[in-house]
Design an enzyme around this catalytic site. Structure first.
Site, PDB file in Angstrom:
ATOM      1  N   TRP A 102     -15.527 -18.701 -22.767  1.00  0.00           N
ATOM      2  CA  TRP A 102     -14.432 -17.971 -21.854  1.00  0.00           C
ATOM      3  C   TRP A 102     -13.425 -18.963 -21.259  1.00  0.00           C
ATOM      4  O   TRP A 102     -12.271 -18.717 -21.122  1.00  0.00           O
ATOM      5  CB  TRP A 102     -15.018 -17.482 -20.683  1.00  0.00           C
ATOM      6  CG  TRP A 102     -16.070 -16.309 -20.837  1.00  0.00           C
ATOM      7  CD1 TRP A 102     -17.331 -16.291 -20.823  1.00  0.00           C
ATOM      8  CD2 TRP A 102     -15.857 -15.226 -21.645  1.00  0.00           C
ATOM      9  NE1 TRP A 102     -17.956 -15.094 -21.074  1.00  0.00           N
ATOM     10  CE2 TRP A 102     -17.079 -14.472 -21.818  1.00  0.00           C
ATOM     11  CE3 TRP A 102     -14.566 -14.674 -22.122  1.00  0.00           C
ATOM     12  CZ2 TRP A 102     -17.063 -13.182 -22.207  1.00  0.00           C
ATOM     13  CZ3 TRP A 102     -14.797 -13.383 -22.684  1.00  0.00           C
ATOM     14  CH2 TRP A 102     -15.835 -12.458 -22.753  1.00  0.00           C
ATOM     15  N   ASP A 172     -12.012 -19.587 -12.959  1.00  0.00           N
ATOM     16  CA  ASP A 172     -12.648 -18.284 -13.344  1.00  0.00           C
ATOM     17  C   ASP A 172     -14.052 -17.974 -12.863  1.00  0.00           C
ATOM     18  O   ASP A 172     -15.021 -19.028 -13.380  1.00  0.00           O
ATOM     19  CB  ASP A 172     -12.765 -18.331 -14.779  1.00  0.00           C
ATOM     20  CG  ASP A 172     -13.397 -16.968 -15.368  1.00  0.00           C
ATOM     21  OD1 ASP A 172     -13.743 -16.349 -14.712  1.00  0.00           O
ATOM     22  OD2 ASP A 172     -13.401 -17.222 -16.600  1.00  0.00           O
ATOM     23  N   LYS A 196     -20.241  -8.696 -13.490  1.00  0.00           N
ATOM     24  CA  LYS A 196     -21.523  -9.653 -13.490  1.00  0.00           C
ATOM     25  C   LYS A 196     -22.252  -9.547 -12.003  1.00  0.00           C
ATOM     26  O   LYS A 196     -23.121  -9.214 -11.963  1.00  0.00           O
ATOM     27  CB  LYS A 196     -21.238 -10.961 -13.889  1.00  0.00           C
ATOM     28  CG  LYS A 196     -21.198 -11.228 -15.515  1.00  0.00           C
ATOM     29  CD  LYS A 196     -20.038 -11.099 -15.990  1.00  0.00           C
ATOM     30  CE  LYS A 196     -19.757 -11.282 -17.482  1.00  0.00           C
ATOM     31  NZ  LYS A 196     -18.664 -11.688 -18.010  1.00  0.00           N
TER      32      LYS A 196
HETATM   33  C1  LIG Z   1     -17.671 -12.162 -18.636  1.00  0.00           C
HETATM   34  C2  LIG Z   1     -16.718 -13.155 -18.497  1.00  0.00           C
HETATM   35  C3  LIG Z   1     -15.333 -13.140 -18.804  1.00  0.00           C
HETATM   36  C4  LIG Z   1     -14.503 -11.918 -19.438  1.00  0.00           C
HETATM   37  O1  LIG Z   1     -14.209 -11.047 -18.417  1.00  0.00           O
HETATM   38  P1  LIG Z   1     -13.626  -9.465 -18.686  1.00  0.00           P
HETATM   39  O2  LIG Z   1     -13.553  -8.941 -17.505  1.00  0.00           O
HETATM   40  O3  LIG Z   1     -14.663  -8.755 -19.949  1.00  0.00           O
HETATM   41  O4  LIG Z   1     -12.306  -9.762 -19.292  1.00  0.00           O
HETATM   42  C5  LIG Z   1     -14.495 -14.196 -18.414  1.00  0.00           C
HETATM   43  N1  LIG Z   1     -14.830 -15.116 -17.885  1.00  0.00           N
HETATM   44  C6  LIG Z   1     -16.402 -15.474 -17.565  1.00  0.00           C
HETATM   45  C7  LIG Z   1     -16.841 -16.636 -17.226  1.00  0.00           C
HETATM   46  C8  LIG Z   1     -17.170 -14.426 -17.895  1.00  0.00           C
HETATM   47  O5  LIG Z   1     -18.494 -14.421 -17.749  1.00  0.00           O
END
Ligand SMILES: *Cc1c(COP(=O)(O)O)cnc(C)c1O
Length: 360
Positions: A102, A172, A196
């Protein structure tokens, strides 16, 4: 009771208490005669949901008044593009700490819309460890520094965050927000896709400090401008009403458990149970991550052969333990232990791991 133990990496397990409230209110929300799926985003009922969700974020994360909270669509992946669009001025660049898939995607987007500079990376070792903040090579002129707190696929996690003083730190936090206590004041901005630790897919939360928001570039399309969503309190267009509602119920559940201190203690305990099962297996289970970089949220490990790993996944399913297949870039098994996974579920998994080892 037909529910299984859901170790999926995302979308993932949600608190049963939240799902049951949603079920009870599903066709008639608080006497309105309508489902939350059917109410207007301009209604008093949704205004209350929105305000309460923001208030829960503020109290759980200790968010001061000089940070704004917005909810939007497009996932964390849209934030990968919006952050550099809004915050890298013409001719400048931003620093990226690339610690997983990511993080790599965020870096890629920065280089499409502006310029990203690599400040640190563990890609040469398949992202099996985290570069310490002291080792990051930071450009004094960088517009901001971008990091990923928990690397969902590779199973590494920063448990402490650096204080970059007068630099803007952006994070993030999609796969570990609300899992442990931290000082939000170290960040100019954090963002997280909900699926998540916060709720269902379809909504992303962004928490942005006023001085950082004020530094944004002008002239972007309206929907891609953070300021639009801040000024309109996430109601410039129709927000993801139902995901926000479920997120509110999830945050309420965290609050009732005792907030982030309680959540952190539970998450630490769950992770310790699984790591103890790996470390005490005499090499039958092999963790793929350097011990000082281990995540409490996602725990990847390998067995002696791919065949044995496939048997593990199949037999686990027989014990109602699902979602354990590792990501193809690591292989093997990945155990995802987000907030809503219970200690009981983890104890069942560990028991299974011990029986499986004895049998094979
Ligand atoms: C799952 C995830 C994403 C992607 O998220 P989307 O909502 O599918 O765009 C981005 N960063 C991390 C750390 C993730 O675990």
């Amino acid at each position: 009771m037909s529910r299984i133990y859901n170790f999926n990496p995302g979308p993932s397990t949600l608190p049963l208490a939240a799902l049951e409230i949603a079920q009870a209110e599903f066709t008639d929300y608080k006497g309105t005669g309508m489902s939350v799926l059917e109410i207007s985003h301009r209604s008093k009922d949704f205004e209350a949901i929105l305000a309460n969700t923001k208030e829960l974020f503020r109290s759980l994360l200790g968010i001061p008044e000089n940070y704004q909270i917005i909810f939007s669509g497009g996932g964390a992946s849209l934030q990968f593009a919006m952050v550099p669009m809004n915050f890298i001025p013409a001719g400048a660049s931003a620093d990226y700490v690339v610690t997983g898939e990511w993080a790599r995607r965020a870096f890629k987007e920065a280089n499409i819309v502006a310029r990203g500079r690599l400040a640190a990376s563990s890609e040469a070792d398949n992202f099996s460890w985290l570069p310490a903040p002291e080792s990051w090579d930071l450009d004094p002129a960088a517009a901001y520094v971008h990091m990923t707190s928990n690397n969902t696929i590779f199973g590494t996690q920063y448990h402490q965050f650096p204080d970059l003083k007068n630099k803007y730190l952006v994070c993030d936090m999609s796969s570990d927000i609300l899992s442990h206590q931290f000082d939000i004041k170290k960040f100019a901005m954090i963002y997280a896709g909900a699926q998540k630790n916060l709720g269902p897919s379809g909504v992303t939360v962004s928490i942005i400090r006023d001085d950082f928001a004020a530094s944004a570039n002008k002239g972007l399309p309206t929907m891609l401008t953070y300021d639009t969503h801040i000024k309109h309190d996430s109601l410039y267009n129709t927000p993801p009403v139902f995901p926000i509602y479920i997120m509110q119920l999830t945050l309420q559940w965290v609050k009732e458990l005792g907030g982030l201190a309680a959540m952190e203690a539970i998450n630490r305990k769950k992770a310790e149970l699984v790591y103890a099962a790996i470390d005490g297996s005499d090499g039958f289970y092999r963790g793929t991550v350097r011990t000082d970089s281990r995540s409490w949220m996602n725990i990847p490990f390998r067995l002696g052969s791919e065949e044995l790993e496939a048997t593990f996944i199949a037999e686990a399913k027989g014990s109602r333990l699902l979602g354990l297949k590792g990501h193809r870039s690591v292989g093997g098994i990945r155990v995802s232990l987000y907030n809503a996974m219970t200690v009981e579920g983890v104890e069942k998994l560990v028991e299974f791991m011990q029986e499986f080892k004895a049998k094979h």
